[in-house]
Structure formats: C-alpha cells, structure tokens
Design an enzyme around this catalytic site. Structure first.
Site, PDB file in Angstrom:
ATOM      1  N   GLN A 213     -17.176  33.088  19.316  1.00 51.45           N
ATOM      2  CA  GLN A 213     -16.897  34.189  18.409  1.00 51.45           C
ATOM      3  C   GLN A 213     -17.845  35.364  18.635  1.00 51.45           C
ATOM      4  O   GLN A 213     -17.434  36.509  18.606  1.00 51.45           O
ATOM      5  CB  GLN A 213     -16.976  33.729  16.948  1.00 51.45           C
ATOM      6  CG  GLN A 213     -16.611  34.804  15.956  1.00 51.45           C
ATOM      7  CD  GLN A 213     -15.204  35.322  16.135  1.00 51.45           C
ATOM      8  OE1 GLN A 213     -14.277  34.543  16.306  1.00 51.45           O
ATOM      9  NE2 GLN A 213     -15.026  36.618  16.108  1.00 51.45           N
TER      10      GLN A 213
ATOM     11  N   TYR B 125     -13.261  28.628  19.248  1.00 56.48           N
ATOM     12  CA  TYR B 125     -13.300  29.893  18.510  1.00 56.48           C
ATOM     13  C   TYR B 125     -14.687  30.130  17.919  1.00 56.48           C
ATOM     14  O   TYR B 125     -15.256  31.206  18.050  1.00 56.48           O
ATOM     15  CB  TYR B 125     -12.245  29.879  17.396  1.00 56.48           C
ATOM     16  CG  TYR B 125     -12.337  31.044  16.456  1.00 56.48           C
ATOM     17  CD1 TYR B 125     -11.820  32.286  16.813  1.00 56.48           C
ATOM     18  CD2 TYR B 125     -12.938  30.912  15.213  1.00 56.48           C
ATOM     19  CE1 TYR B 125     -11.911  33.365  15.952  1.00 56.48           C
ATOM     20  CE2 TYR B 125     -13.030  31.983  14.343  1.00 56.48           C
ATOM     21  CZ  TYR B 125     -12.511  33.205  14.718  1.00 56.48           C
ATOM     22  OH  TYR B 125     -12.605  34.268  13.865  1.00 56.48           O
TER      23      TYR B 125
ATOM     24  N   HIS C 117       0.826  -1.208   0.000  1.00 59.65           N
ATOM     25  CA  HIS C 117       0.000   0.000   0.000  1.00 59.65           C
ATOM     26  C   HIS C 117       0.861   1.258   0.000  1.00 59.65           C
ATOM     27  O   HIS C 117       2.066   1.188   0.204  1.00 59.65           O
ATOM     28  CB  HIS C 117      -0.993   0.018   1.160  1.00 59.65           C
ATOM     29  CG  HIS C 117      -0.385   0.068   2.526  1.00 59.65           C
ATOM     30  ND1 HIS C 117       0.168  -1.028   3.138  1.00 59.65           N
ATOM     31  CD2 HIS C 117      -0.273   1.090   3.405  1.00 59.65           C
ATOM     32  CE1 HIS C 117       0.600  -0.687   4.337  1.00 59.65           C
ATOM     33  NE2 HIS C 117       0.352   0.602   4.521  1.00 59.65           N
TER      34      HIS C 117
ATOM     35  N   HIS D 122       1.024   5.325   1.460  1.00 62.47           N
ATOM     36  CA  HIS D 122       0.547   6.397   2.341  1.00 62.47           C
ATOM     37  C   HIS D 122       1.006   7.719   1.747  1.00 62.47           C
ATOM     38  O   HIS D 122       2.179   7.865   1.389  1.00 62.47           O
ATOM     39  CB  HIS D 122       1.164   6.294   3.740  1.00 62.47           C
ATOM     40  CG  HIS D 122       0.578   5.228   4.586  1.00 62.47           C
ATOM     41  ND1 HIS D 122      -0.491   5.453   5.417  1.00 62.47           N
ATOM     42  CD2 HIS D 122       0.913   3.933   4.746  1.00 62.47           C
ATOM     43  CE1 HIS D 122      -0.782   4.334   6.055  1.00 62.47           C
ATOM     44  NE2 HIS D 122       0.059   3.394   5.660  1.00 62.47           N
TER      45      HIS D 122
END
Length: 146
Positions: A130, A126, A61, A63
C-alpha cells in the site's frame, strides 16, 4: 450487488461459519424438530439483522454461514440463538426435558466459529504494498513529514 454491507458509519464484510451441537451430540434434530429449529433460527436471524447465507441442520449438529454486523459479537449472537432455540425446543417438545438433558440444557456449551474472508492473499499483498501505491499516486519518493 456488492457483498459488502453498510451501517451508518461503516462498510463491512463479516461472514462466519458456525457449528454447534445438541448436548451429548444426540441425534435429535430430525423431522419436525429440525423444521421447527430451522424456522426459529430464521426468525431470530431476521430479528437481529443477521443474514443467513447457508444453513444445514443435521441430526447431531447445525451448520450456519451468516453475515453478522460488527455491532454484535459472535458470542452475543450465539447466546441469543442457543438460548431462544433451547427454550422453544423444551416448550414445543416436552419429552426433550427428560434425561439425558439434565439441568434443562439442550445445546452443548461451546460452538465452533471460523471467519470466511475475502481473498486473504490479495489483502496481504494490498497491505504490504500500500505504501508503494500511495507514493505512485502522490508522485513523491520520500516520506518526510515536512
């Protein structure tokens, strides 16, 4: 230097971890085959302005951690990458065309993809707070339109 990238009308940080396998997960990605695949992936990524952050080719495989601009979908990129590398493999190594790769398919149909984001908890905080921060900056306490 910042990790964010810029297009003409956007800033982005789109990093993906992608894994895909040869058909039937045969362990054919070795030695010169792996080296040729590495070169081809790097050239295709350069052609499509995809930045490789990390890559590892294992016998069964691949990556790839890469940054893809939002103007291109991951599926579009993977279609190009798997299609072009399969054609290169069959052209460079004709023995791979023989069984068990029926129908000239080198790669398995699917792939794994996961986003690699910035600090997720920090972003959630955040977004959640906000509105409060905007009020502090404006000095207002109500959110009336008029």
């Amino acid at each position: 230097m910042t990790k964010y990238k810029k297009l003409s009308h956007s800033f982005y940080y789109c990093v993906y971890h992608i894994v895909w396998t040869p058909k039937y997960r045969f362990r054919v990605l070795r030695d010169i085959v792996a080296d040729a695949l590495d070169d081809k992936i790097r050239s295709l990524c350069a052609w499509k302005d995809v930045e490789i952050l990390e890559m590892n080719i294992i016998p069964d495989h691949v990556h790839l951690v890469c940054s893809i601009a939002p103007k291109m979908s991951v599926s579009e990129f993977m279609g190009i990458l798997k299609g072009k590398t399969a054609m290169m493999m069959f052209k460079s190594y004709p023995t791979l065309r023989k069984k068990p790769y029926w129908g000239n398919h080198f790669w398995s149909r699917g792939y794994f993809v996961s986003t690699v984001g910035v600090d997720e908890e920090r972003i959630k905080r955040y977004v959640k707070y906000q509105e409060d921060e905007d009020r502090k900056e404006d000095g207002s306490t109500d959110l009336k339109l008029f």
